[in-house]
Design an enzyme around this catalytic site. Structure first.
Site, short mmCIF file in Angstrom:
data_model
loop_
_atom_site.label_atom_id
_atom_site.label_comp_id
_atom_site.label_asym_id
_atom_site.label_seq_id
_atom_site.Cartn_x
_atom_site.Cartn_y
_atom_site.Cartn_z
CG LEU A 1 -78.46 6.62 24.44
CD1 LEU A 1 -77.96 8.06 24.56
CD2 LEU A 1 -78.70 6.02 25.82
CG ASP A 2 -86.11 3.33 21.89
OD1 ASP A 2 -86.02 2.83 20.75
OD2 ASP A 2 -87.19 3.72 22.39
CB ALA A 3 -87.23 7.04 20.63
CB ILE A 4 -81.84 9.66 21.77
CG1 ILE A 4 -81.20 10.70 22.68
CG2 ILE A 4 -81.20 9.65 20.40
CD1 ILE A 4 -81.61 10.60 24.12
#
Length: 583
Positions: free
Chosen positions: A265-268
Site C-alpha cells: 500500500l503505497d504512501a498510505i
C-alpha cells in the site's frame, strides 16, 4: 575485526452499523465479515449500505475467488527462508540483439544469477504511467507494453511469490480516471480531492515542497483546485467516496487472480483528508487498511498486506493496528487487525549512520528496545528505489548532521520537504554501495561493507529485503538526476545486460563481490530457525562500532556481530557465548 567482516555464532544447536452483509458472504468470511461490516459503518456512516452494495457487486465479478473463499492460510506466512528482492520491470537494459521483453529479461537474470535466493519479488509499478517511474498510474489493470504483458508477470511468479504495488493515494493526471473526471462522467466526477484555490494548507503534513493545491480547468470551463500531495501529475483520490474504495477492491481481487501474494500500500499515510488536521495517519486511513485486510483474509487470498509509511517509528508501527477507532466502540485490543507487514523505516538511516560515523550506539540502543506487536512482521530493508528517509531516525539519533554530511561526501544528494520552519532534509539519495563505504574505498572494501550492513538487516526479526542495485553492488549514477530531473535517479540506473554480465563475471569487481557475499549471507540465514520472524530477539545497547544482536531461544540461539567501522574493534561476547562456534 574490521567492518568488512561479520561473524555469526550458533549454540549447539467501530460502532456496528445496523445492516449486514449478505449471509453467504458473512458465513464464508467469518470474523472478517463482521469486521468489514463494522469498518464500513465507521468509514462511511450513512453511506455504509451503499459501500456494502458496491463491494458485494465487486466480489461477485470474481467467481473463482468467491468459490474458494474462506480458505484462510493457517501456516506462518514467513520463515527464515524468506527474503524479498525489489526491482523495476525494466531494471536491465537490453544488450544489442536482445529481443526479449524487459520482464522476460529480468526473469532470466534472476533465475541465472540469483537462483533460490529470494522467495518474494517486488516488481515496482509495471502499469502504464506518466511520471515518477511508475507511481503516477494511468491504468491500474494493464501492464505497460514497454515492459511486456500479463503473461510475463505470471512467468515471473513461477518459483517465487510476487508483490504488487497498490498506488491508492493518487492517480495520474493523464490517466483514464482523470480524463473521465475532467469530463464530468459519473462516478469518476467524484474520484479526486478538490479544494478552493486559496485553501489554507498550513496544518497539512507535507512530504514535498511544491504547492499542495494545483489549479486545473475542467472540460466545462470551470477551474478547480486539485489536492496533489506528491506532484502536480499525481492527483489524490477521494476515499470518502465509496465508489473509489470499491474500485480498489476490484483491482485487488484482479491482482490476486494474476498471482499477487503481497500487496504494497503505497504512501498510505496520506490517504484520508480532513480539513484542519495534518491529514496523515487519520483514523479513517487506518480503517481503510483494516478493511482491505478484512477482505484479503476473509476471502482467503493468501496475500500479505504491506504498508509503506516513511514516518517516525511509533507512527510507522501503528499500522499493525490494535487501537480504537474514534466513535466505533472498538476496544482496540486486536493487535493483528491491520497490516500483516510494515516497512522497518528506522533501520536504513540507523544502519547508515553507524557505518558513516563508526558509532553503532544509536542503532544498538534502538534494536535493544524495539518491540514488534504480536503477529506483526517487519520488512527489514536498507536501500530501495527511493532514498534513505531521515524522518524515521529523528529522536533516535541526537544529531543527523554528520549523516547528511557523510552522504554528500560520498557523492549523494539531499532532498527536502516543506515544514513550518522552512525546508528540512527528508531523504538522502545515494547508492547503498557508496553510502556505507568510506570515500576512496577500493572495490573489495566497498563490497564487504555493503554485505556487512546487510548482515544487520538479516539478523533483525522480520523478512530481509534487498534492492536490485544493492544486490549487484551498483555505484551512484551521477548523470541520472540531471538526465531525469530528480534526485532519486541517482539509484535508478538501468545497466545494460552485457555490461552487467561482464562485471559479474569479473571476480574482483564490486558487483561480483557484492552478489557473492549477499548470496552467501542469505543462504546461511535460511539454514537457521533462529532467524524466523517470530524468533525472540535480544539487543545489546552499547557505544562503539560493534553491533550485536541475539536471536532464538536457549535451546537454539544465534548471535550476529557486525563491526560498522573501518578499524579493528575488540568485542566482548555476551555471557555464555565465549566458546560458541563461529561461521
Amino acid at each position: 575485526m574490521i567492518y568488512m567482516n561479520f561473524s555469526i555464532y550458533a549454540f549447539a544447536s467501530l460502532r456496528k452499523a445496523a445492516y449486514t452483509l449478505p449471509m453467504e458472504i458473512t458465513e464464508s468470511m467469518g470474523k472478517h465479515g463482521d469486521r468489514l461490516r463494522t469498518l464500513l459503518g465507521f468509514i462511511y456512516g450513512d453511506r455504509a449500505q451503499e459501500a456494502e452494495r458496491l463491494i458485494i457487486e465487486v466480489i461477485g465479478r470474481h467467481p473463482d475467488i468467491v468459490r474458494r473463499r474462506g480458505a484462510e492460510p493457517h501456516e506462518p506466512r514467513f520463515s527464515e527462508r524468506d527474503a524479498l528482492l525489489i526491482a523495476y520491470g525494466d531494471m536491465i537494459a537490453p544488450a544489442p540483439g536482445d529481443g526479449r521483453s524487459s520482464l522476460a529479461r529480468l526473469e532470466a537474470f534472476i533465475d541465472e544469477r540469483m537462483p533460490g535466493l529470494f522467495s518474494y519479488l517486488h516488481v515496482l509499478p509495471f502499469f502504464p504511467y506518466s511520471s515518477d517511474d511508475g507511481f503516477s498510474v494511468m491504468d491500474y489493470r494493464a501492464v505497460d507494453p514497454a515492459l511486456g504483458d500479463w503473461n510475463d508477470i505470471q512467468a515471473l511468479g513461477r518459483g517465487r511469490r510476487l508483490a504488487f504495488d497498490l498506488v491508492l493515494n493518487h492517480a495520474s493526471a493523464k490517466g483514464v480516471w482523470f480524463e473521465a473526471f475532467k469530463a464530468g462522467r459519473s462516478p469518476y466526477d467524484r474520484f479526486f480531492v478538490t479544494r478552493p484555490l486559496d485553501y489554507d494548507a498550513s496544518s497539512v503534513l507535507r512530504p514535498r515542497t511544491h504547492p499542495l493545491i494545483t489549479p486545473m480547468t475542467l472540460d466545462d470551463g470551470r477551474t478547480v483546485g486539485l489536492w496533489t500531495t506528491f506532484s502536480a501529475d499525481q492527483v489524490d483520490l477521494e476515499f470518502s467516496e465509496p465508489a473509489v474504495f470499491a474500485e480498489f477492491i476490484d483491482i485487488i481481487l484482479g491482482y490476486a487472480e494474476r498471482g499477487a501474494r503481497m500487496l504494497r500500500l503505497d504512501a498510505i499515510a496520506y490517504l484520508w483528508k480532513r480539513d484542519g488536521t495534518s491529514c496523515a495517519h487519520l483514523p479513517e486511513t487506518h480503517a481503510v487498511v483494516r478493511a482491505v485486510r478484512a477482505v484479503v483474509d476473509g476471502l482467503g487470498l493468501g496475500m500479505a498486506v504491506l504498508t509503506e509509511t516513511n514516518v517516525p517509528h511509533e507512527e510507522n508501527l501503528s499500522y499493525f493496528g490494535g487501537f480504537p477507532l474514534i466513535g466505533s466502540g472498538s476496544g482496540g485490543d486486536d493487535s493483528g487487525d491491520e497490516a500483516h507487514m510494515v516497512y522497518n523505516f528506522s533501520l536504513p538511516p540507523l544502519v547508515l549512520h553507524a557505518f558513516a560515523t563508526g558509532d553503532a550506539g544509536p542503532l544498538s540502543s534502538w534494536a535493544a528496545s524495539l518491540r514488534v506487536p504480536p503477529g506483526g512482521v517487519m520488512l527489514n530493508f536498507l536501500a530501495s528505489h527511493d532514498g534513505v528517509g531521515v524522518t524515521p531516525a529523528r529522536g533516535l539519533v541526537d544529531d543527523l548532521g554528520p549523516l547528511v554530511r557523510a552522504v554528500r561526501e560520498r557523492g549523494g544528494l539531499v532532498s527536502y520537504k516543506a515544514t513550518q520552519d522552512g525546508p528540512a532534509p527528508y531523504e538522502l539519495n545515494v547508492s547503498w554501495a557508496d553510502a556505507v563505504a568510506a570515500p576512496g574505498a577500493d572495490e573489495s572494501e566497498r563490497a564487504a561493507a555493503l554485505v556487512a550492513s546487510y548482515a544487520i538487516a538479516c539478523a533483525m526479526d522480520g523478512v530481509p529485503a534487498v534492492y536490485f542495485h544493492s544486490a549487484i553492488g551498483s555505484r551512484n549514477w551521477t548523470g541520472g538526476p540531471a538526465l531525469l530531473g530528480h534526485n532519486r535517479a541517482i539509484n535508478r540506473e538501468r545497466p545494460r545486460l552485457d555490461e552487467l554480465e561482464a562485471a559479474l563475471d569479473s571476480p574482483a569487481s564490486t558487483r561480483a563481490l557484492a552478489l557473492a557475499g549477499l548470496s552467501s549471507l542469505l543462504r546461511e540465514r535460511a539454514l537457521r530457525p533462529a532467524f524466523s520472524p517470530t524468533s525472540p530477539r535480544r539487543g545489546y545497547p552499547a557505544q562503539g562500532p560493534v553491533f550485536i544482536v541475539e536471536r532464538g531461544t536457549a535451546d537454539e540461539a544465534t548471535l550476529a556481530v557486525v563491526n560498522c567501522s573501518r578499524r579493528e574493534a575488540p568485542v566482548a561476547l555476551p555471557s555464555g557465548w565465549a566458546g560458541a562456534e563461529a561461521f
